[in-house]
Scaffold this active site. Structure first.
Site, mmCIF file in Angstrom:
data_model
loop_
_atom_site.group_PDB
_atom_site.id
_atom_site.type_symbol
_atom_site.label_atom_id
_atom_site.label_comp_id
_atom_site.label_asym_id
_atom_site.label_seq_id
_atom_site.Cartn_x
_atom_site.Cartn_y
_atom_site.Cartn_z
ATOM 1 N N HIS A 4 7.076 -16.081 18.998
ATOM 2 C CA HIS A 4 8.466 -16.408 19.072
ATOM 3 C C HIS A 4 8.996 -16.600 17.534
ATOM 4 O O HIS A 4 10.126 -17.283 17.292
ATOM 5 C CB HIS A 4 9.052 -17.587 19.829
ATOM 6 N N SER B 192 18.665 -4.512 -8.210
ATOM 7 C CA SER B 192 19.778 -4.308 -7.907
ATOM 8 C C SER B 192 20.779 -4.204 -8.646
ATOM 9 O O SER B 192 20.484 -4.397 -9.862
ATOM 10 C CB SER B 192 20.131 -6.018 -7.298
ATOM 11 N N LYS C 130 17.064 -9.590 -8.718
ATOM 12 C CA LYS C 130 16.494 -9.042 -7.409
ATOM 13 C C LYS C 130 15.389 -8.088 -7.476
ATOM 14 O O LYS C 130 15.187 -7.392 -8.424
ATOM 15 C CB LYS C 130 17.784 -8.170 -6.822
ATOM 16 N N GLU D 71 11.587 -1.167 3.768
ATOM 17 C CA GLU D 71 12.836 -1.266 4.853
ATOM 18 C C GLU D 71 13.288 0.360 5.361
ATOM 19 O O GLU D 71 13.544 0.585 6.194
ATOM 20 C CB GLU D 71 14.096 -1.592 3.808
#
Ligand code: ARG
Length: 460
Positions: free
Chosen positions: A158, A279, A285, A292
């Site tokens: 979980h 970024s 970043k 992804e």
């Protein structure tokens, strides 16, 4: 006549350009070119050997095809939408090269068995390449696991800290998923390693062809035994799309974990600069774009599976033009899977693992609660009662912002006389992992055995 089709005999008017384009597949099936030539080479050799065409004509055609293959490999061939698909483009190019004798190549053959043959040859080749890449990924996982047998991290259910585990155990879980993916693809390969050639349009042919011979020349293990099935079957592609869907689901799940792990909150791993991006506005970043993208690309692979299933679901036997829709999704899946496997292997091999951080996050949590319950159960307290006792202690700790290892011995002994000073050792996460030595468990000894087994599996 300009723009005369290979099938033009019974037609009085020709297609308008835009209609022709709608029907054409050369814009994507050009990728089958080398396989189309390979199939034609086998077919014409058999035509010569069986005397269906003269030996010298067969030789002329073979020479022309061989030359086309060389020109294709040198990037010297271009195709024309007027010739609709790869098969008719090749025949037109062959005719340009050797004249009307080229027209004998299509004796005892149809584009229906030809396209099916090309697809089997293509996918067989790709399945072997994908198998190789998957093998490499599994090797990378084993190497990484070997370095991290005693790296302790939180195991989750979980997404809550559950029990501490070895990082190698987590990696090996993926190793096993990818092993099953390999097995599925190997089975897929068996179904792809069959020759449809000689089924002709749908019913076989009146010519005395030798199907076993062409299958042998193309390197197929066997042949389709029913000509209708041979030209109508696309299950080998559906299997590939469904196996690829499962494979990319595994990759995507793993990527999701990597994305979490390299966030500030986890800090368990850091992806190398070579697999990260920045970024355009936020200078600090470092984003896990590649992970992804693999996660994102699972969508298109599932889409291709659903798309072909839908194309196939109501098709009457045998060939229907709908089947031309089998190609783009398959090509795209091949590209997506191959690239994703390469990226995944590269990303894993080059990432930095923050073992300290992983361990630390098992030391400021309650993932050792099962340890305390097991400790009491081993001393004879029924496990249910032990569970209750520990649950109350966890509640007590969370109210005063401490952990089980911080409870003083006096308090433990008030709760249960069974608890002795050795409890503190039992609560250490490293010890907790080490002791979970049941078969297939996370104990270090088990993992070492599992690693040996996996290494042997990879070698065979
Ligand atoms: N381009 C076609 C395909 O990809 C080749 C087979 C054409 N056969 C036919 N009977 N029209 O399916």
């Amino acid at each position: 006549m300009a723009n005369h089709k290979l099938w033009g005999g019974r037609f009085e008017a020709s297609l308008e350009g835009w209609v022709e384009e709608f029907g054409a597949s050369i814009g994507f099936d050009y990728r089958l070119a080398p396989y189309d030539l390979k199939g034609s080479l086998a077919h014409v050799q058999m035509l010569g050997e069986t005397g269906i065409i003269d030996a010298d004509e067969a030789q002329t055609i073979q020479a022309g095809l061989t030359q086309l293959l060389e020109e294709y490999e040198a990037g010297q061939i271009s195709f024309d939408v007027i010739n609709e698909d790869i098969h008719m483009n090749m025949e037109a190019l062959l005719t340009e090269k050797i004249g009307p004798v080229a027209g004998k190549l299509h004796t005892a053959r149809s584009r229906n068995d030809q396209v099916a043959t090309d697809m089997h040859l293509y996918l067989k080749d790709q399945l072997q390449q994908i198998g190789g890449k998957l093998l490499h990924l599994r090797q990378v996982l084993l190497d990484l696991a070997e370095e991290h047998v005693e790296t302790v991290m939180p195991g989750y259910t979980h997404l809550q800290h559950a029990q501490p585990i070895s990082f190698a155990h987590h990696l090996l879980a993926y190793y096993h998923m990818f092993s099953r993916d390999s097995q599925r693809l190997a089975f897929n390969l068996q179904h792809t390693d069959l020759s449809p050639l000689g089924a002709a349009a749908l019913a076989g042919t009146t010519f005395p062809i030798n199907r076993e011979r062409t299958a042998e020349l193309m390197g197929f293990e066997g042949i389709y035994h029913n000509s209708l099935d041979a030209v109508s079957d696309r299950d080998f592609i559906l299997e590939f799309l469904s196996n690829s869907s499962i494979l990319i689901m595994h990759l995507s799940r793993f990527c999701e974990e990597l994305i979490n792990w390299c966030s500030y909150e986890y800090g368990f791993v850091s992806l190398s600069d070579t697999f990260s991006t920045g970024s355009s506005i936020m200078p600090q970043k470092k984003n896990p774009d590649m992970a992804e993208l693999i996660r994102g690309k699972s969508g298109r692979v599932y889409g291709h599976l659903i798309s072909l299933l839908t194309v196939m679901k109501s098709l009457p036997l045998a060939y229907n033009k709908d089947l031309q829709e089998d190609k783009e999704g398959m090509f795209d899946t091949v590209d997506t899977i191959q690239k994703s496997l390469d990226i995944m292997a590269g990303m894993l091999a080059s990432m930095t693992v923050n073992s300290q951080r992983m361990l630390a996050s098992t030391q400021q949590d309650f993932s050792n609660a099962t340890e305390l319950a097991d400790y009491l159960a081993k001393k004879g307290l029924p496990f249910r009662e032990a569970h209750e006792v520990v649950g109350k202690l966890v509640l007590e700790c969370s109210k005063s912002d401490i952990y089980l290892q911080d409870i003083p011995l006096e308090r433990y002994q008030e709760v249960s006389v069974l608890i002795e000073p050795d409890i503190y050792q039992a609560l250490e996460s490293h010890i907790a992992v080490q002791r979970r030595n049941s078969l297939g468990g996370t104990g270090f000894e088990q993992i070492r055995l599992e690693l040996d087994r996996a290494r042997q599996e990879l070698q065979s």
